[in-house]
Design a protein around this motif. Structure first.
Motif, short mmCIF file in Angstrom:
data_model
loop_
_atom_site.label_atom_id
_atom_site.label_comp_id
_atom_site.label_asym_id
_atom_site.label_seq_id
_atom_site.Cartn_x
_atom_site.Cartn_y
_atom_site.Cartn_z
N GLN A 3 -38.76 -12.49 30.83
CA GLN A 3 -38.11 -11.50 29.97
C GLN A 3 -36.63 -11.82 29.81
N PHE A 4 -35.99 -12.19 30.90
CA PHE A 4 -34.57 -12.54 30.85
C PHE A 4 -34.36 -13.82 30.04
N LEU A 5 -35.19 -14.83 30.30
CA LEU A 5 -35.06 -16.11 29.63
C LEU A 5 -35.31 -15.99 28.13
N PHE A 6 -36.36 -15.29 27.75
CA PHE A 6 -36.69 -15.15 26.33
C PHE A 6 -35.61 -14.38 25.58
N SER A 7 -34.98 -13.42 26.23
CA SER A 7 -33.92 -12.66 25.56
C SER A 7 -32.72 -13.54 25.25
N ILE A 8 -32.51 -14.59 26.04
CA ILE A 8 -31.39 -15.50 25.80
C ILE A 8 -31.79 -16.61 24.84
N LEU A 9 -32.95 -17.23 25.06
CA LEU A 9 -33.33 -18.42 24.30
C LEU A 9 -33.69 -18.13 22.84
N PHE A 10 -34.37 -17.04 22.59
CA PHE A 10 -34.91 -16.81 21.25
C PHE A 10 -34.07 -15.82 20.44
N ARG A 11 -32.82 -15.69 20.77
CA ARG A 11 -31.94 -14.79 20.04
C ARG A 11 -31.74 -15.28 18.60
N ASP A 12 -31.57 -16.58 18.41
CA ASP A 12 -31.33 -17.15 17.09
C ASP A 12 -32.53 -17.97 16.62
N TRP A 13 -33.73 -17.52 16.89
CA TRP A 13 -34.95 -18.25 16.57
C TRP A 13 -35.14 -18.35 15.06
N VAL A 14 -35.51 -19.55 14.60
CA VAL A 14 -35.85 -19.77 13.19
C VAL A 14 -37.24 -20.39 13.17
N TRP A 15 -38.15 -19.78 12.43
CA TRP A 15 -39.52 -20.29 12.36
C TRP A 15 -39.55 -21.61 11.61
N PRO A 16 -40.36 -22.57 12.10
CA PRO A 16 -40.48 -23.86 11.40
C PRO A 16 -41.15 -23.67 10.04
N ASN A 17 -40.78 -24.54 9.09
CA ASN A 17 -41.45 -24.50 7.79
C ASN A 17 -42.74 -25.31 7.86
N PHE A 18 -43.42 -25.46 6.74
CA PHE A 18 -44.73 -26.10 6.70
C PHE A 18 -44.67 -27.55 7.19
N ILE A 19 -43.68 -28.30 6.74
CA ILE A 19 -43.54 -29.71 7.15
C ILE A 19 -43.24 -29.81 8.64
N GLU A 20 -42.37 -28.94 9.14
CA GLU A 20 -42.04 -28.97 10.56
C GLU A 20 -43.25 -28.61 11.43
N ILE B 238 -44.82 -30.88 14.32
CA ILE B 238 -45.09 -30.36 15.67
C ILE B 238 -46.53 -30.66 16.07
N LEU B 239 -47.46 -30.42 15.14
CA LEU B 239 -48.87 -30.71 15.43
C LEU B 239 -49.12 -32.20 15.62
N LEU B 240 -48.46 -33.03 14.82
CA LEU B 240 -48.58 -34.48 14.96
C LEU B 240 -48.04 -34.94 16.31
#
Length: 114
Positions: free
Chosen positions: A17-34, A38-40
């Protein structure tokens, strides 16, 4: 009362809970190519892990793990040639040490066979 397992589990829950509150504050979802990249990457990683496991099953562990150290050399070369990373003298010396170790291991193995 708390058991070692419940204490460990509680530590994971609270820590995440503590870690996620710090790490994902500025999260941007990957687009289709990204997502495709990631899958590759995941697919290549899975194939590499399967082949390494197969190599460790079929050959002596010492022989197979020596080849694993070449990953450091590959990362060095890919970073330099493809991504244009600046190479420090310390990186060059470290890569040479790894290569010398692999060559010496191969020479030692040949001497034992003779």
């Amino acid at each position: 009362m708390f058991t070692p397992y419940s204490t460990y589990g509680l530590g994971i829950i609270v820590g995440n809970q503590f870690l996620f509150s710090i790490l994902f504050r500025d999260w941007v979802w990957p687009n289709f190519i990204e997502w495709g990249l990631i899958l590759l990457l995941g697919g290549f990683t899975q194939v590499a892990q399967i082949t390494l496991t197969k190599a460790l099953q079929t050959d002596k562990a010492a022989n197979a793990t020596v080849l694993k150290y070449l990953g450091v050399v590959h990362a060095f070369l890919i970073g330099w040639l493809i991504f244009g990373e600046v190479v420090s003298w310390l990186s060059i010396v470290g890569t040479l040490i790894v290569l010398i170790g692999i060559v010496l291991f191969g020479l030692k193995k040949k001497v034992k066979q003779i």
